[in-house]
Write a protein that holds these residues in place. Structure first.
Motif, PDB file in Angstrom:
ATOM      1  N   UNK A  64       0.839  -1.202   0.000  1.00  0.00           N
ATOM      2  CA  UNK A  64       0.000   0.000   0.000  1.00  0.00           C
ATOM      3  C   UNK A  64       0.875   1.253   0.000  1.00  0.00           C
ATOM      4  N   UNK A  65       1.954   1.208   0.780  1.00  0.00           N
ATOM      5  CA  UNK A  65       2.871   2.337   0.819  1.00  0.00           C
ATOM      6  C   UNK A  65       3.487   2.634  -0.540  1.00  0.00           C
ATOM      7  N   UNK A  66       3.693   1.582  -1.328  1.00  0.00           N
ATOM      8  CA  UNK A  66       4.244   1.770  -2.672  1.00  0.00           C
ATOM      9  C   UNK A  66       3.170   2.268  -3.636  1.00  0.00           C
ATOM     10  N   UNK A  67       1.973   1.730  -3.508  1.00  0.00           N
ATOM     11  CA  UNK A  67       0.909   2.070  -4.455  1.00  0.00           C
ATOM     12  C   UNK A  67       0.495   3.534  -4.366  1.00  0.00           C
ATOM     13  N   UNK A  68       0.627   4.142  -3.187  1.00  0.00           N
ATOM     14  CA  UNK A  68       0.231   5.549  -3.067  1.00  0.00           C
ATOM     15  C   UNK A  68       1.361   6.500  -3.426  1.00  0.00           C
ATOM     16  N   UNK A  96       7.424  11.451   6.901  1.00  0.00           N
ATOM     17  CA  UNK A  96       7.979  10.100   6.885  1.00  0.00           C
ATOM     18  C   UNK A  96       8.482   9.685   8.266  1.00  0.00           C
ATOM     19  N   UNK A  97       9.296  10.536   8.871  1.00  0.00           N
ATOM     20  CA  UNK A  97       9.884  10.197  10.166  1.00  0.00           C
ATOM     21  C   UNK A  97       8.871  10.105  11.281  1.00  0.00           C
ATOM     22  N   UNK A  98       7.890  10.989  11.277  1.00  0.00           N
ATOM     23  CA  UNK A  98       6.849  10.965  12.321  1.00  0.00           C
ATOM     24  C   UNK A  98       6.058   9.667  12.269  1.00  0.00           C
ATOM     25  N   UNK A  99       5.700   9.228  11.061  1.00  0.00           N
ATOM     26  CA  UNK A  99       4.925   7.990  10.920  1.00  0.00           C
ATOM     27  C   UNK A  99       5.730   6.776  11.384  1.00  0.00           C
ATOM     28  N   UNK A 126       0.551   7.389   4.591  1.00  0.00           N
ATOM     29  CA  UNK A 126       1.233   8.669   4.774  1.00  0.00           C
ATOM     30  C   UNK A 126       2.713   8.559   4.429  1.00  0.00           C
ATOM     31  N   UNK A 127       3.339   7.437   4.817  1.00  0.00           N
ATOM     32  CA  UNK A 127       4.745   7.226   4.465  1.00  0.00           C
ATOM     33  C   UNK A 127       4.927   7.183   2.954  1.00  0.00           C
ATOM     34  N   UNK A 128       4.049   6.456   2.283  1.00  0.00           N
ATOM     35  CA  UNK A 128       4.152   6.333   0.836  1.00  0.00           C
ATOM     36  C   UNK A 128       3.970   7.662   0.133  1.00  0.00           C
ATOM     37  N   UNK A 129       3.018   8.465   0.597  1.00  0.00           N
ATOM     38  CA  UNK A 129       2.809   9.789   0.022  1.00  0.00           C
ATOM     39  C   UNK A 129       4.058  10.651   0.180  1.00  0.00           C
ATOM     40  N   UNK A 130       4.653  10.599   1.367  1.00  0.00           N
ATOM     41  CA  UNK A 130       5.857  11.400   1.618  1.00  0.00           C
ATOM     42  C   UNK A 130       7.021  10.945   0.745  1.00  0.00           C
ATOM     43  N   UNK A 131       7.200   9.642   0.655  1.00  0.00           N
ATOM     44  CA  UNK A 131       8.292   9.125  -0.155  1.00  0.00           C
ATOM     45  C   UNK A 131       8.073   9.445  -1.629  1.00  0.00           C
ATOM     46  N   UNK A 132       6.797   9.520  -2.045  1.00  0.00           N
ATOM     47  CA  UNK A 132       6.485   9.879  -3.416  1.00  0.00           C
ATOM     48  C   UNK A 132       6.953  11.276  -3.776  1.00  0.00           C
ATOM     49  N   UNK A 133       7.047  12.153  -2.810  1.00  0.00           N
ATOM     50  CA  UNK A 133       7.518  13.503  -3.088  1.00  0.00           C
ATOM     51  C   UNK A 133       8.978  13.713  -2.814  1.00  0.00           C
ATOM     52  N   UNK A 134       9.606  12.776  -2.096  1.00  0.00           N
ATOM     53  CA  UNK A 134      10.972  12.998  -1.642  1.00  0.00           C
ATOM     54  C   UNK A 134      12.018  12.827  -2.740  1.00  0.00           C
TER      55      UNK A 134
END
Length: 468
Positions: A64-68, A96-99, A126-134
């Motif tokens: 799920x983290x990858x799909x988002x 990312x870090x908070x989650x 939330x992690x996946x969304x953050x990583x998507x922008x990082x």
């Protein structure tokens, strides 16, 4: 009329690389901790009735983290092109870090029941969304500081950070497990690697906050040339959209499956299919990752000289041709006879040979991943670069690559064939190699300080000239 500017100065490039890489290491550490602990804590959050079912549920949450991630690429890519590179990746690393820290505090299903899994999925989203922008922010930030002719070399240092993040995560898990003992680690010690990330995040935020904005983006702001609608210019423009799709189907989806097979999937195979002891498997993969790290820079630098396309597609070709023999040999050197073989009979446990075989796979990873940041940056003009490059990267890595473990396990369970897990990465890498060979244009000579030299812009101009 296309905007031109003087090339960015290379002064301070190493400070930029260090700051960008430090944050990227931490974000990948956070992400990998979750995957590396799958076999230890899957049953603490899911109760499907069987251990393998719990792991599939855990891998589903992992997926799920990858799909988002593509959605994060769209959201944060737009912010990066509207507001700036620096601001955007400060936000992403905080999320990312908070989650990750909160996952370390999350009660298990014994306390919360089904809500434990639901909250966990929310954290992963939330992690996946953050990583998507990082990633787009880090790659764009470094590339827009790098001198012409060395962009592959400088951006390839970012590529080492994903491997370093995985390596650190394996090291932290190993040290924690050995320090606490197996029983305490399985009971509560697994929380410590998650919680420790908060210190790393604070360090990264401090380092990154001292940086200035990318010089090319700052020039856009100073001349009021920032895109008013990055999403429309990236995806509603058929000329630019064509190159977004070529980037996905001709480069990033193949890079994604090779990357996850060589690093994460190899570890999964060692632990679950070949039943290698946990400590041994971590040491085997960790040694292979450590030895392979310089090759990211080597192949990134090589792509400056001979081209990104040649290096990346060669890595995909080697993966398609050799995955089956490599995993056949891994079965031959497993701790116990797995009962299924390809080309080679069972020889006996040999962790050194297993390490060499994982190392070969990671070399393929360095070939496809080392040049990818420079390649994506060079495809698109500065004002929509963050948005345009982030989506194909995260579709390729988040969807095609991120599904490697789950699809592989499903195929193995459905067919009873231990090697069926390789079908997905081999098929995707093969398709990508063909598409890339036919449609990818070489980008290593593109001057990104001049928007008119971006591949997508040149194609649009050439097409309009023909239409006239």
């Amino acid at each position: 009329m296309m905007q031109t500017s003087s090339p960015p100065t290379p002064k301070g490039i190493w400070k930029v690389i260090f700051a960008s890489s430090a944050g990227t290491v931490i974000e990948w550490y956070d992400f990998y901790i979750f995957g590396a602990l799958a076999t230890t804590i899957a049953s603490k959050f899911y109760n499907t009735g069987t251990p393998i079912g719990d792991i599939i549920a855990w891998l589903g949450t992992f997926a799920v983290g990858f799909l988002v991630r593509p959605f994060g690429a769209i959201v944060f890519g737009r912010i990066g092109d509207l507001v700036g590179r620096k601001f955007t990746y400060l936000i992403t690393i905080t999320i990312m870090g908070s989650c990750t820290f909160l996952i370390g505090l999350l009660p298990t299903q014994d306390v919360l029941g089904a809500w434990a899994g639901i909250i966990l999925i929310t954290m992963r989203i939330l992690q996946g969304l953050a990583l998507g922008g990082q990633y787009g922010g880090a790659a764009t930030f470094v590339a827009e500081h790098a001198p012409q002719g060395k962009r592959g070399y400088y951006t390839s240092w970012i590529q080492t950070t994903a491997t370093l993040g995985l390596l650190i995560s394996l090291g932290v898990i190993l040290v924690t497990r050995m320090g606490l003992g197996e029983a305490d680690f399985n009971e509560w010690g697994w929380r410590l690697p998650f919680m420790a990330s908060i210190l790393l995040v604070a360090l990264s935020l401090w380092i990154r906050s001292a940086l200035k904005e990318s010089p090319l983006f700052q020039q856009l702001k100073d001349t009021k040339a920032v895109s008013k609608n990055p999403l429309k210019e990236s995806f509603a423009n058929p000329y630019n959209l064509r190159w977004v799709l070529i980037a996905l189907f001709g480069a990033t989806m193949g890079q994604g499956v090779v990357w996850y097979t060589g690093q994460f999937y190899a570890l999964f195979y060692l632990q679950k299919i070949f039943e290698t002891p946990l400590i041994d498997s971590n040491l085997i993969v960790g040694a292979a990752l450590l030895l392979s790290m310089p090759f990211f820079v080597f192949f990134g630098s090589l792509s400056d000289r001979i081209g990104r396309k040649k290096v990346m597609l060669t890595g995909m070709l080697l993966a398609v041709l050799t995955y089956y023999p490599i995993y056949g040999l891994m079965a031959a050197f497993a701790p116990t006879d797995p009962g299924q073989h390809f080309l080679f009979g069972y020889i006996g446990y040999n962790p050194v040979m297993l390490g060499i075989l994982v190392f070969i796979q990671v070399i393929y990873v360095t070939m496809v991943y080392g040049p990818i940041a420079a390649f994506l940056v060079e495809l698109f003009p500065t004002k929509i670069r963050y948005t345009s490059m982030s989506l194909p990267y995260h579709l390729g890595n988040g969807v095609f690559g991120g599904l490697v473990p789950m699809i592989g396990l499903i195929l193995i369970n459905a067919t009873g064939n231990d090697f069926a897990g390789l079908w997905w990465p081999m098929a995707i890498a093969g398709i990508c190699m063909v598409v890339g060979f036919m449609f990818i244009k070489e980008t290593n000579k593109v001057d990104i300080s001049d928007a008119s030299t971006s591949i997508s812009v040149k194609h649009e101009s050439d097409q309009r000239a023909l239409d006239k």
